[in-house]
Design a protein around this motif. Structure first.
Motif, PDB file in Angstrom:
ATOM      1  N   SER A 124       0.830  -1.210   0.000  1.00  0.00           N
ATOM      2  CA  SER A 124       0.000   0.000   0.000  1.00  0.00           C
ATOM      3  C   SER A 124       0.864   1.259   0.000  1.00  0.00           C
ATOM      4  O   SER A 124       0.568   2.222  -0.712  1.00  0.00           O
ATOM      5  CB  SER A 124      -0.923   0.012   1.216  1.00  0.00           C
ATOM      6  OG  SER A 124      -1.881  -1.002   1.122  1.00  0.00           O
ATOM      7  N   LEU A 125       1.931   1.237   0.782  1.00  0.00           N
ATOM      8  CA  LEU A 125       2.840   2.398   0.811  1.00  0.00           C
ATOM      9  C   LEU A 125       3.505   2.613  -0.543  1.00  0.00           C
ATOM     10  O   LEU A 125       3.660   3.751  -0.996  1.00  0.00           O
ATOM     11  CB  LEU A 125       3.901   2.218   1.902  1.00  0.00           C
ATOM     12  CG  LEU A 125       3.416   2.342   3.343  1.00  0.00           C
ATOM     13  CD1 LEU A 125       4.494   1.881   4.304  1.00  0.00           C
ATOM     14  CD2 LEU A 125       2.979   3.757   3.643  1.00  0.00           C
ATOM     15  N   LEU A 126       3.897   1.538  -1.180  1.00  0.00           N
ATOM     16  CA  LEU A 126       4.531   1.662  -2.493  1.00  0.00           C
ATOM     17  C   LEU A 126       3.542   2.146  -3.551  1.00  0.00           C
ATOM     18  O   LEU A 126       3.901   2.937  -4.430  1.00  0.00           O
ATOM     19  CB  LEU A 126       5.165   0.339  -2.909  1.00  0.00           C
ATOM     20  CG  LEU A 126       6.393  -0.078  -2.089  1.00  0.00           C
ATOM     21  CD1 LEU A 126       6.875  -1.458  -2.508  1.00  0.00           C
ATOM     22  CD2 LEU A 126       7.506   0.949  -2.213  1.00  0.00           C
ATOM     23  N   ALA A 127       2.289   1.703  -3.468  1.00  0.00           N
ATOM     24  CA  ALA A 127       1.269   2.194  -4.400  1.00  0.00           C
ATOM     25  C   ALA A 127       1.054   3.691  -4.197  1.00  0.00           C
ATOM     26  O   ALA A 127       0.929   4.448  -5.168  1.00  0.00           O
ATOM     27  CB  ALA A 127      -0.043   1.437  -4.202  1.00  0.00           C
ATOM     28  N   TYR A 128       1.037   4.107  -2.960  1.00  0.00           N
ATOM     29  CA  TYR A 128       0.876   5.530  -2.649  1.00  0.00           C
ATOM     30  C   TYR A 128       2.050   6.320  -3.206  1.00  0.00           C
ATOM     31  O   TYR A 128       1.881   7.407  -3.764  1.00  0.00           O
ATOM     32  CB  TYR A 128       0.774   5.695  -1.129  1.00  0.00           C
ATOM     33  CG  TYR A 128      -0.120   6.811  -0.703  1.00  0.00           C
ATOM     34  CD1 TYR A 128       0.396   8.024  -0.279  1.00  0.00           C
ATOM     35  CD2 TYR A 128      -1.497   6.668  -0.726  1.00  0.00           C
ATOM     36  CE1 TYR A 128      -0.415   9.054   0.115  1.00  0.00           C
ATOM     37  CE2 TYR A 128      -2.327   7.692  -0.335  1.00  0.00           C
ATOM     38  CZ  TYR A 128      -1.776   8.883   0.089  1.00  0.00           C
ATOM     39  OH  TYR A 128      -2.599   9.904   0.466  1.00  0.00           O
TER      40      TYR A 128
END
Length: 178
Positions: A124-128
């Motif tokens: 999720s952090l990488l998608a953000y």
């Protein structure tokens, strides 16, 4: 909620024009509408922050894995832990990325995936991070919804010229008075 809950640079709700209002985005407020109020700096900050959080999370997971090695739980458990975090991160990345482009069709399914997404928080952090390189995460979706709502509002608000009853009468032949 207090008045200070909006992001800096967001105009107060009382001084807004009539009609639909833009939906605020976390860390951006409504600055995404006109790309004002430090929008570029916010995007850079969100990108750097989410990448730094992902890197820090990887270090924490590495230390946890080293703890498993120290405990000598065996290679099978280590492989399971790596596979679990990898798969959950991939699913969390995909679901977070899809969430930037469309509202969830089934909110109950999204609630069921909440645990899986929290395990794969690195995804999720990488998608953000990746999305914040091009726009505020969720900006395209909210902009599309906002422009559609504004167009519908303007269409409803536009008034007809003249008296509609007179137009109906003009279409019929009136008897001549003699």
């Amino acid at each position: 909620m207090s008045e200070n809950s909006a992001a800096p640079g967001t105009p107060p709700a009382t001084a807004t024009a009539p009609g639909p209002q833009p939906e605020p985005i976390r860390f951006f407020g409504t600055t995404w509408v006109d790309h004002d109020g430090g929008y570029g700096l916010r995007r850079a900050g969100v990108a750097v922050g989410s990448l730094a959080a992902a890197v820090a999370a990887c270090f924490v997971l590495r230390f946890a894995y080293e703890g498993l090695e120290i405990a000598e739980v065996g290679g099978f458990v280590g492989v399971l832990v790596i596979a679990m975090f990898s798969i959950c991160s991939a699913i969390a990345f995909r679901k977070t990325w899809e969430g930037f482009g469309a509202r969830p069709q089934d909110p109950s399914r999204e609630d069921a995936l909440r645990g899986l997404k929290s395990i794969g928080f690195i995804g999720s952090l990488l998608a953000y991070f990746v999305r914040s390189l091009t726009e505020a995460p969720g900006e395209k979706l909210r902009r599309t919804e906002y422009e559609k709502a504004r167009a519908q509002f303007e269409k409803r608000r536009s008034t007809r010229t003249g008296n509609p009853a007179a137009r109906k009468a003009a279409g019929r032949k009136r008897p001549k008075r003699g």
